[in-house]
Design a protein around this motif. Structure first.
Motif, PDB file in Angstrom:
ATOM      1  N   ASP A 157       0.880  -1.238  -0.132  1.00 30.33           N
ATOM      2  CA  ASP A 157      -0.063   0.036  -0.082  1.00 30.33           C
ATOM      3  C   ASP A 157       0.760   1.148  -0.090  1.00 30.33           C
ATOM      4  OD1 ASP A 157       0.957  -0.419   2.711  1.00 30.33           O
ATOM      5  OD2 ASP A 157      -0.910   0.128   3.479  1.00 30.33           O
ATOM      6  N   ARG A 158       2.075   1.273  -0.325  1.00 31.11           N
ATOM      7  CA  ARG A 158       3.090   2.326  -0.335  1.00 31.11           C
ATOM      8  C   ARG A 158       2.947   2.956  -1.734  1.00 31.11           C
ATOM      9  NH1 ARG A 158       6.843   4.570   2.536  1.00 31.11           N
ATOM     10  NH2 ARG A 158       8.461   5.900   1.586  1.00 31.11           N
ATOM     11  N   ASP A 159       2.669   4.381  -1.545  1.00 28.97           N
ATOM     12  CA  ASP A 159       2.312   5.323  -2.776  1.00 28.97           C
ATOM     13  C   ASP A 159       3.792   5.555  -3.183  1.00 28.97           C
ATOM     14  OD1 ASP A 159       1.628   6.885  -4.666  1.00 28.97           O
ATOM     15  OD2 ASP A 159       0.179   8.168  -3.543  1.00 28.97           O
ATOM     16  N   ARG A 160       4.415   4.686  -4.282  1.00 29.26           N
ATOM     17  CA  ARG A 160       5.767   5.070  -4.540  1.00 29.26           C
ATOM     18  C   ARG A 160       5.902   6.483  -5.215  1.00 29.26           C
ATOM     19  NH1 ARG A 160       7.210  -1.350  -6.743  1.00 29.26           N
ATOM     20  NH2 ARG A 160       6.397  -2.124  -4.732  1.00 29.26           N
ATOM     21  N   ALA A 161       4.775   6.753  -5.926  1.00 33.71           N
ATOM     22  CA  ALA A 161       4.867   8.024  -6.546  1.00 33.71           C
ATOM     23  C   ALA A 161       5.370   9.232  -5.658  1.00 33.71           C
ATOM     24  CB  ALA A 161       3.403   8.369  -7.149  1.00 33.71           C
ATOM     25  N   VAL A 162       5.039   9.332  -4.573  1.00 32.67           N
ATOM     26  CA  VAL A 162       5.431  10.424  -3.562  1.00 32.67           C
ATOM     27  C   VAL A 162       6.782  10.157  -3.525  1.00 32.67           C
ATOM     28  CG1 VAL A 162       5.176  10.980  -1.006  1.00 32.67           C
ATOM     29  CG2 VAL A 162       3.162  10.329  -2.314  1.00 32.67           C
TER      30      VAL A 162
ATOM     31  N   LEU B 222       0.971  11.785 -11.113  1.00 33.94           N
ATOM     32  CA  LEU B 222       1.031  10.715  -9.930  1.00 33.94           C
ATOM     33  C   LEU B 222       0.606   9.371 -10.759  1.00 33.94           C
ATOM     34  CD1 LEU B 222      -0.827  12.387  -7.131  1.00 33.94           C
ATOM     35  CD2 LEU B 222       1.616  11.627  -7.297  1.00 33.94           C
TER      36      LEU B 222
ATOM     37  N   ARG C 221       3.011   5.825 -10.988  1.00 34.99           N
ATOM     38  CA  ARG C 221       2.623   4.719 -10.237  1.00 34.99           C
ATOM     39  C   ARG C 221       2.757   3.639 -10.928  1.00 34.99           C
ATOM     40  NH1 ARG C 221      -2.523   8.037  -7.689  1.00 34.99           N
ATOM     41  NH2 ARG C 221      -1.303   8.743  -5.600  1.00 34.99           N
TER      42      ARG C 221
ATOM     43  N   GLY D 289       4.507   7.217   3.067  1.00 34.31           N
ATOM     44  CA  GLY D 289       3.937   6.923   1.856  1.00 34.31           C
ATOM     45  C   GLY D 289       2.111   6.612   1.963  1.00 34.31           C
ATOM     46  N   ARG D 290       1.726   6.205   3.273  1.00 30.40           N
ATOM     47  CA  ARG D 290       0.338   5.815   3.483  1.00 30.40           C
ATOM     48  C   ARG D 290      -0.350   6.461   4.309  1.00 30.40           C
ATOM     49  NH1 ARG D 290       4.128   2.881   3.306  1.00 30.40           N
ATOM     50  NH2 ARG D 290       4.344   3.099   5.521  1.00 30.40           N
TER      51      ARG D 290
END
Length: 388
Positions: free
Chosen positions: A15-20, A276, A280, A377-378
């Motif tokens: 669930d980590r937002d890698r785009a951040v 974003l 992703r 990131g979450r």
């Protein structure tokens, strides 16, 4: 390398937002490349002094539009700061404990820079290096540290500004500029814009954490509105076109931040939001994600030592080969630009050496025992956010 990428991939929660993380990496690398491209160390009669190609080659001004990416870093900082503070409150942690953890990641690696450079400056003076040269080199290293101070102050103020609407600091910048330029008032109070100008993207990041920047319409509004406002301010408002300071120019868009650089930052934030989705999708590739994760784990080290890397290459070239084009010469022609581009890989190697020497200060744990720490990131309260 494949094994390294697989290990990074397996250590990253789903669930980590890698785009951040990618936006943070883009912002840091943009600043690094920008400094390497618009900063020259010129040797003149045995003395080294700084110069900017933007002064001699105004056609390079678009370089400052591409690589002045500070607004994106403050945008991500506001997002991460608001989320981490909310997560700390959900875990029952107090403000002091949360702040110590955040400040440690900023101030611990920064504390090494003045120590190393104080020793280096004393050694250079003892060796007979010209005082003006030592002063120019130290200024080149220490002057970017203002960014860390401002970012630390905004981070500490996160509980107060997390729900502040970005229009309030934007209005402060507008009023200050009106007094400075419209009414020709004394500019001593303009330092207020140092906080207010960077509060705008920081508050946007906090709004993002609250779920208020969802949808591509917001991204397009910020991008097109910010770009149009910046173009109007440069065309009719008398603001410089360069988004970085240029020696010899009366007005700097960065020192302190002007309304033009703030509207330009809004356009950058809009572009970041629009990226974003593509980011992703791209970061599903383990190799690309491993590169982004590695930059993020050492973002402060890269930022703090990139000027030192350039200075080290410049000094080595001067001692080994004399005055070299693109390294010690005046940045006044296309030849300098081509030569400087050729030097960039050498700067990168020098930065890699600095990274190997100082990366341990960015994390409290020794480098050999570190695993990928994934926290920011979450959403707040995520169980995976506390996984190491």
């Amino acid at each position: 390398m494949r094994d390294f990428a697989r290990r990074i991939e397996s250590a990253t929660p789903a669930d980590r937002d890698r785009a951040v993380d990618a936006l943070r990496a883009i912002a840091i690398l943009g600043v690094v490349l920008g400094h390497w491209l618009v900063t020259a160390l010129v040797v003149d009669s045995g003395t080294v002094h700084g110069a900017s190609p933007l002064r001699y080659l105004p056609g390079l001004t678009p370089v400052s539009w591409l690589f002045q990416t500070l607004a994106v870093f403050f945008l991500v900082g506001g997002l991460v700061g608001a989320r981490s503070h909310a997560a700390a409150r959900a875990r029952g942690e107090g403000y002091g404990r949360w702040l110590r953890a955040r400040m440690g990641r900023l101030l611990r690696p920064m504390a090494v820079v003045p120590v190393v450079w104080s020793v280096a400056a004393c050694a250079m003076l003892f060796a007979g290096v010209d005082q003006d040269t030592v002063r120019a080199l130290c200024k080149l290293v220490w002057s970017p540290l203002w960014f860390i101070v401002v970012f630390a102050a905004l981070t500490a103020a996160t509980p107060l500004v997390a729900r502040l609407h970005p229009l309030w600091p934007f209005a402060v910048v507008m009023v200050v500029d009106l007094y400075r330029f419209g009414l020709d008032a004394p500019g001593g109070f303009a330092s207020v814009n140092v906080a207010a100008g960077w509060l705008v993207p920081y508050c946007l990041g906090a709004a993002w954490a609250r779920g208020e920047l969802l949808g591509r319409r917001t991204g397009w509004t910020l991008l097109l509105g910010g770009a149009a406002a910046t173009a109007a301010l440069v065309r009719w408002g008398g603001y410089p076109a360069s988004m970085v300071g240029v020696p010899g120019v009366e007005i700097s868009n960065l020192d302190p931040p002007t309304l033009a650089v703030v509207t330009f930052g809004l356009a950058q934030c809009g572009a970041a939001l629009l990226l974003l989705g593509p980011l992703r999708r791209m970061l599903r590739r383990p190799a690309l994600w491993a590169a982004v994760a590695t930059v993020n784990l050492s973002a402060m080290t890269v930022f703090l030592w990139h000027q030192t890397a350039m200075i080290a290459v410049t000094a080595t070239g001067l001692s080994a080969g004399g005055v070299l084009p693109g390294l010690h010469t005046l940045p006044d022609g296309p030849g300098w630009v081509l030569a400087r581009l050729a030097w960039l890989p050498v700067f990168a190697v020098a930065l890699l050496i600095c990274w190997l020497a100082f990366r341990g200060y960015e994390r409290q744990l020794p480098t050999r025992t570190k695993k990928l720490v994934v926290r920011e990131g979450r959403p707040a309260g995520s169980m995976a956010a506390r996984r190491v």
